[in-house]
Design a protein around this motif. Sequence first.
Motif, short mmCIF file in Angstrom:
data_model
loop_
_atom_site.label_atom_id
_atom_site.label_comp_id
_atom_site.label_asym_id
_atom_site.label_seq_id
_atom_site.Cartn_x
_atom_site.Cartn_y
_atom_site.Cartn_z
N ALA A 19 6.16 -5.06 -3.40
CA ALA A 19 6.12 -4.49 -2.05
C ALA A 19 5.35 -5.48 -1.18
O ALA A 19 4.26 -5.91 -1.55
CB ALA A 19 5.44 -3.13 -2.06
N ILE A 20 5.93 -5.83 -0.02
CA ILE A 20 5.36 -6.87 0.82
C ILE A 20 5.28 -6.38 2.26
O ILE A 20 6.27 -5.91 2.82
CB ILE A 20 6.22 -8.15 0.77
CG1 ILE A 20 6.40 -8.60 -0.68
CG2 ILE A 20 5.63 -9.25 1.64
CD1 ILE A 20 7.55 -9.56 -0.88
N GLN A 29 2.46 -5.09 -6.43
CA GLN A 29 3.58 -4.81 -7.33
C GLN A 29 3.29 -3.56 -8.13
O GLN A 29 2.18 -3.04 -8.14
CB GLN A 29 3.80 -5.99 -8.28
CG GLN A 29 2.62 -6.25 -9.20
CD GLN A 29 2.84 -7.45 -10.08
OE1 GLN A 29 3.72 -8.26 -9.84
NE2 GLN A 29 2.04 -7.57 -11.11
N GLY A 30 4.33 -3.06 -8.81
CA GLY A 30 4.19 -1.89 -9.67
C GLY A 30 5.43 -1.73 -10.53
O GLY A 30 6.46 -2.36 -10.28
N LEU A 37 4.39 0.73 -3.82
CA LEU A 37 3.97 1.14 -2.48
C LEU A 37 2.53 1.65 -2.47
O LEU A 37 1.76 1.33 -1.57
CB LEU A 37 4.92 2.21 -1.93
CG LEU A 37 6.30 1.70 -1.56
CD1 LEU A 37 7.24 2.86 -1.27
CD2 LEU A 37 6.23 0.76 -0.36
N ALA A 38 2.14 2.41 -3.49
CA ALA A 38 0.77 2.91 -3.58
C ALA A 38 -0.20 1.74 -3.74
O ALA A 38 -1.26 1.70 -3.11
CB ALA A 38 0.63 3.90 -4.73
N LEU A 40 0.33 -1.31 -2.75
CA LEU A 40 0.32 -2.04 -1.49
C LEU A 40 -0.62 -1.35 -0.49
O LEU A 40 -1.39 -2.02 0.19
CB LEU A 40 1.72 -2.15 -0.90
CG LEU A 40 1.81 -2.89 0.44
CD1 LEU A 40 1.38 -4.34 0.30
CD2 LEU A 40 3.23 -2.80 1.00
N ASP A 41 -0.58 -0.02 -0.42
CA ASP A 41 -1.48 0.70 0.47
C ASP A 41 -2.94 0.39 0.13
O ASP A 41 -3.75 0.15 1.02
CB ASP A 41 -1.24 2.21 0.38
CG ASP A 41 0.01 2.66 1.11
OD1 ASP A 41 0.51 1.90 1.97
OD2 ASP A 41 0.50 3.77 0.81
N GLU A 42 -3.25 0.36 -1.17
CA GLU A 42 -4.61 0.05 -1.59
C GLU A 42 -4.98 -1.40 -1.23
O GLU A 42 -6.08 -1.66 -0.74
CB GLU A 42 -4.76 0.26 -3.10
CG GLU A 42 -6.16 -0.01 -3.60
CD GLU A 42 -6.31 0.21 -5.09
OE1 GLU A 42 -7.43 0.02 -5.58
OE2 GLU A 42 -5.32 0.55 -5.78
N ALA A 43 -4.06 -2.33 -1.46
CA ALA A 43 -4.32 -3.73 -1.14
C ALA A 43 -4.53 -3.92 0.36
O ALA A 43 -5.41 -4.68 0.78
CB ALA A 43 -3.16 -4.60 -1.63
N ILE A 44 -3.76 -3.22 1.17
CA ILE A 44 -3.91 -3.32 2.63
C ILE A 44 -5.26 -2.76 3.05
O ILE A 44 -5.97 -3.36 3.86
CB ILE A 44 -2.75 -2.59 3.34
CG1 ILE A 44 -1.47 -3.40 3.18
CG2 ILE A 44 -3.08 -2.36 4.82
CD1 ILE A 44 -0.22 -2.68 3.63
N GLU A 45 -5.64 -1.62 2.49
CA GLU A 45 -6.93 -1.02 2.83
C GLU A 45 -8.08 -1.96 2.49
O GLU A 45 -8.99 -2.18 3.30
CB GLU A 45 -7.10 0.30 2.07
CG GLU A 45 -8.39 1.02 2.40
CD GLU A 45 -8.52 2.34 1.65
OE1 GLU A 45 -9.67 2.71 1.35
OE2 GLU A 45 -7.50 2.98 1.35
#
Length: 67
Positions: A19-20, A29-30, A37-38, A40-45
């Motif tokens: 997810a990018i 990734q997952g 997606l989950a 990615l949300d954590e990485a963005i936060e």
Amino acid sequence: MSTGREIRLIEEDEGGWSAIDQELNVASQGETREEALANLDEAIELTEEAREADTPAPEPDAPWFEG
């Protein structure tokens, strides 16, 4: 509620998903789409917190980044 972000989901040939968020320049990734997606949300936060605190983002801990 929509954040207006555009996310690319890529099914990898070896299995799993990437997810990018290209606007924020963050990826994750997952094993499943939902996990990617989950993650990615954590990485963005975490990235946004680091940017707000003006601290460097953590170094990648993945074997493909080692030289």
